[in-house]
Design a protein around this motif. Structure first.
Motif, short mmCIF file in Angstrom:
data_model
loop_
_atom_site.label_atom_id
_atom_site.label_comp_id
_atom_site.label_asym_id
_atom_site.label_seq_id
_atom_site.Cartn_x
_atom_site.Cartn_y
_atom_site.Cartn_z
N LEU A 167 0.83 -1.21 0.00
CA LEU A 167 0.00 0.00 0.00
C LEU A 167 0.86 1.26 0.00
O LEU A 167 0.58 2.23 -0.72
CB LEU A 167 -0.92 -0.01 1.23
CG LEU A 167 -2.09 0.98 1.23
CD1 LEU A 167 -3.03 0.69 0.07
CD2 LEU A 167 -2.84 0.90 2.56
N PHE A 168 1.93 1.25 0.76
CA PHE A 168 2.83 2.39 0.81
C PHE A 168 3.47 2.62 -0.56
O PHE A 168 3.60 3.77 -1.01
CB PHE A 168 3.92 2.16 1.86
CG PHE A 168 4.72 3.38 2.22
CD1 PHE A 168 4.37 4.16 3.31
CD2 PHE A 168 5.82 3.76 1.47
CE1 PHE A 168 5.09 5.29 3.64
CE2 PHE A 168 6.55 4.89 1.78
CZ PHE A 168 6.19 5.66 2.88
N GLY A 169 3.88 1.54 -1.21
CA GLY A 169 4.49 1.68 -2.53
C GLY A 169 3.52 2.24 -3.56
O GLY A 169 3.90 3.07 -4.39
N LEU A 170 2.26 1.80 -3.50
CA LEU A 170 1.26 2.26 -4.47
C LEU A 170 0.85 3.71 -4.22
O LEU A 170 0.63 4.48 -5.17
CB LEU A 170 0.03 1.36 -4.42
CG LEU A 170 0.22 -0.08 -4.91
CD1 LEU A 170 -1.04 -0.90 -4.63
CD2 LEU A 170 0.56 -0.10 -6.39
N ILE A 171 0.72 4.12 -2.98
CA ILE A 171 0.22 5.45 -2.65
C ILE A 171 1.34 6.48 -2.55
O ILE A 171 1.27 7.56 -3.15
CB ILE A 171 -0.60 5.42 -1.34
CG1 ILE A 171 -1.86 4.56 -1.52
CG2 ILE A 171 -0.97 6.83 -0.90
CD1 ILE A 171 -2.68 4.41 -0.27
N ALA A 172 2.38 6.17 -1.78
CA ALA A 172 3.46 7.14 -1.58
C ALA A 172 4.55 7.05 -2.64
O ALA A 172 5.28 8.01 -2.87
CB ALA A 172 4.08 6.93 -0.19
N ASN A 173 4.68 5.89 -3.30
CA ASN A 173 5.68 5.66 -4.33
C ASN A 173 7.11 5.91 -3.83
O ASN A 173 7.92 6.52 -4.51
CB ASN A 173 5.41 6.52 -5.58
CG ASN A 173 6.22 6.03 -6.79
OD1 ASN A 173 6.60 4.86 -6.85
ND2 ASN A 173 6.47 6.92 -7.73
N TYR A 174 7.39 5.43 -2.65
CA TYR A 174 8.75 5.47 -2.11
C TYR A 174 9.16 4.04 -1.73
O TYR A 174 8.31 3.23 -1.35
CB TYR A 174 8.83 6.36 -0.87
CG TYR A 174 8.72 7.84 -1.18
CD1 TYR A 174 9.46 8.42 -2.21
CD2 TYR A 174 7.89 8.67 -0.42
CE1 TYR A 174 9.36 9.76 -2.48
CE2 TYR A 174 7.79 10.01 -0.68
CZ TYR A 174 8.53 10.56 -1.72
OH TYR A 174 8.44 11.90 -2.00
N LEU A 448 7.89 0.57 -6.61
CA LEU A 448 7.93 -0.77 -7.20
C LEU A 448 8.74 -1.72 -6.32
O LEU A 448 8.40 -2.90 -6.19
CB LEU A 448 8.54 -0.71 -8.60
CG LEU A 448 8.67 -2.05 -9.33
CD1 LEU A 448 7.31 -2.73 -9.47
CD2 LEU A 448 9.31 -1.86 -10.71
N ALA A 449 9.80 -1.21 -5.72
CA ALA A 449 10.58 -2.05 -4.80
C ALA A 449 9.71 -2.51 -3.65
O ALA A 449 9.85 -3.65 -3.17
CB ALA A 449 11.79 -1.27 -4.28
N ASN A 450 8.81 -1.66 -3.18
CA ASN A 450 7.90 -2.04 -2.10
C ASN A 450 6.97 -3.17 -2.51
O ASN A 450 6.61 -4.02 -1.69
CB ASN A 450 7.07 -0.83 -1.66
CG ASN A 450 7.68 -0.12 -0.47
OD1 ASN A 450 8.90 -0.06 -0.34
ND2 ASN A 450 6.85 0.40 0.41
N ILE A 451 6.54 -3.14 -3.77
CA ILE A 451 5.66 -4.21 -4.24
C ILE A 451 6.38 -5.56 -4.14
O ILE A 451 5.81 -6.55 -3.67
CB ILE A 451 5.22 -3.97 -5.71
CG1 ILE A 451 4.60 -2.57 -5.85
CG2 ILE A 451 4.25 -5.05 -6.15
CD1 ILE A 451 3.41 -2.32 -4.97
N VAL A 452 7.64 -5.57 -4.53
CA VAL A 452 8.44 -6.80 -4.44
C VAL A 452 8.58 -7.24 -2.99
O VAL A 452 8.34 -8.40 -2.64
CB VAL A 452 9.83 -6.59 -5.08
CG1 VAL A 452 10.71 -7.82 -4.89
CG2 VAL A 452 9.70 -6.26 -6.56
#
Length: 567
Positions: A167-174, A448-452
């Motif tokens: 969720l953080f990766g999708l919303i904040a993109n960090y 994207l790294a967060n998604i992984v």
């Protein structure tokens, strides 16, 4: 989608936009004459990286001039953006991968490394919150005689970490991953649970998260984040670097607590009786040397290679020497994780703790006591996150020219949701993990790294036997390497001005010495306000810094205050 790795690799090992030779590469972006910050492809690690540092960049050819992949700081905050190459994929556009000077390959590597250095939380959190049996030694029994079992806590720890990181990766993109905060979970288990039931304690964690969300929605949390002076932000990053380095050294057994029977005022010592006397610590030393060499030689994926190499060495050594697990009784054994091929790879998670929350703490203990407990949770949660995001943002080159993290309100909001979700699932408050710096050191710059990382956490619910093969001694070198990279930011602090130098110094040293990011921030803020005010520079202190410093004074005196109110 095809991605192209930049053909030229700048020197590694230097955080942010400061190359080791102190040179800057001029960059042309969509606007003529604009400069974007240097971006360095740092293959250092955290977060363990836990760490953390470095910005991924390479040089790419562009029509009409010499360009370099721009950092997020130069792109997002300075208002410039690299000319978008034709044919970029939807994935690239959504996560702004090219704009931040990264590639899909770097993001995947970074996400994998972050998970490897954070995976220990799925083992450690159950040991802090959970128990094997109510009558087992060290069992965390609440006032009703109930416990949380280790398998239950392990499952919800992985679940919440995975969902909130994605969720953080999708919303904040960090590239900032989330998991259970180690400071708060210990506070819950040691201070809160003896006074109430587990569901009631987690209910207060949920209230803490709701308060934090209100502070975000009203703009208070963002305003405080932006009110922190740039030099204190640098000090926070340096302090976190030392903190995660210390964590790595302790986890690996290279530094150990000395028993009280030693009759010494020195709290820690080298290894066992002053020497490296265990095979797990030997693995750490070898892993640190190998990772250091790879980083120095600017090898891509240096941290991941180092962790994997140390893991293979661990498995081989354990098959030969049979060191065994530590389990608190075997000082020469493996601390967390056991390097042996598991008999079983898959297992179904126990998610029975989801939603097991009660708000009865307000009646079980005096309302004032419950309020003070929530206040402590909020202050710890609030400033651990501020410090961690500051350190990670600076290391990734995402801090803008104005010293702020673009879009920080979205990041803080998701972090607040992590506190609510952690309490609702009984895994304790989830927050941004400083180990994310390890992925940043591998080149991660986007969500994207967060998604992984998040997907790997979700898989970990079913693959617990597999990921526990990686011992903490194999991951700890990454934390030390990233700490070394983060400390380079000390050059941004003007120690010649003692009204800045002393607060910065206190911020830096108190974090590792007290094992708390919030304690270091508090000491730095209070001393900064006092020194600036009493040296005739009170007007230079942002009004919010006064408010925060006052809150920290209460925080540091919470014990005497509770005692006085109880009396």
């Amino acid at each position: 989608m095809a991605t192209v790795e930049p053909p030229v690799e700048p020197p590694a090992g230097t955080p942010g936009d400061r190359a080791g030779d102190e040179s800057s590469a001029k960059v042309t972006t969509g606007e003529s004459g604009d400069k974007a910050g240097n971006v360095v492809d740092e293959t250092g690690k955290s977060g363990g990286g836990t760490g953390k540092a470095g910005n991924a960049v390479g040089e790419t050819g562009k029509s009409g001039g010499e360009t370099a992949a721009t950092s997020a700081a130069g792109t997002s905050a300075a208002g410039t953006s690299a000319a978008a190459p034709a044919g970029r994929s939807g994935l690239d556009r959504f996560f702004k991968i090219t704009e931040r000077g990264s590639t899909v390959g770097r993001e995947v590597r970074g996400g994998l490394v972050t998970f490897v250095t954070m995976a220990y939380i799925v083992v450690l959190n159950p040991l802090i919150l959970g128990s094997f049996a109510a009558d087992a030694p060290g069992a965390k029994v609440d006032v009703l005689g109930n416990i949380l079992t280790v398998p239950q806590v392990a499952a919800v720890t992985a679940l919440v970490a995975g969902v909130m990181t994605i969720l953080f990766g999708l919303i904040a993109n960090y590239p900032f991953a989330l998991a259970t905060g180690l400071g708060i979970n210990s506070f819950v288990a040691v201070t809160m649970v003896p006074q109430m039931s587990w569901p009631e304690a987690m209910g207060l964690v949920v209230v803490n998260g709701l308060v934090v969300l209100v502070l975000v929605l009203t703009g208070v949390r963002t305003a405080v984040f932006n009110a922190v002076p740039a030099e204190l932000k640098a000090a926070i990053a340096v302090g976190i670097g030392l903190f995660i380095c210390f964590i790595g050294l302790v986890d690996a057994g290279f530094v150990r607590r000395l028993p009280d029977a030693a009759n010494t005022t020195v709290p820690v010592g080298l290894g066992i009786n002053g020497s490296i006397a265990s095979w797990p610590t030997f693995v750490f030393v070898v892993g640190l040397v190998v990772t250091g060499i790879l980083v120095a030689r600017k090898v891509k994926g240096a941290i991941l290679i180092g962790v994997l190499a140390a893991t293979v060495l661990s498995i081989v050594l354990e098959a030969v020497v049979k060191a065994g697990p530590s389990q608190g009784t075997n000082p020469t054994g493996w601390n967390l994780g056991y390097p042996a091929l598991p008999e079983q790879v898959l297992g179904l998670p126990d998610l029975s703790l989801l939603g097991d929350v009660s708000f009865g703490a307000w009646t079980r203990v005096p309302a004032l006591t419950a309020a003070l407990l929530v206040f402590t949770l909020v202050l710890t949660d609030f400033f651990d996150t501020v410090g961690t995001m500051t350190g990670l943002g600076k290391e990734a080159g995402l801090i803008g020219r104005d010293g702020q993290l673009p879009g920080v309100s979205k990041a803080l909001f998701v972090d607040g949701l992590g506190a609510v979700a952690g309490g609702a699932a009984s895994s304790s408050s989830n927050t941004v993990f400083i180990e994310s710096a390890s992925g940043i050191a591998e080149g991660a710059r986007t969500g994207l790294a967060n998604i992984v990382t998040g997907l790997l956490f979700l898989a970990a619910m079913f693959l617990t036997p597999l990921y526990t093969v990686v011992p903490i001694e194999a991951a700890a070198p990454a934390l030390v390497v990233v700490g070394a990279l983060m400390i380079m930011q000390v050059r941004e602090i003007d120690f010649a001005d003692f009204s800045v130098g002393l607060p910065a110094f206190l911020t830096i040293v108190i974090m590792p010495f007290t094992y708390s990011i919030a304690n270091g921030i508090g000491a730095g803020f209070v001393s900064y306000v006092l020194l600036r005010a009493l040296t005739g520079r009170a007007r230079s202190v942002h009004p919010l810094m006064w408010v925060v410093a006052a809150a920290f004074v209460v925080y540091f005196a919470i014990g005497p205050i509770e005692a006085a109110l109880a009396g």
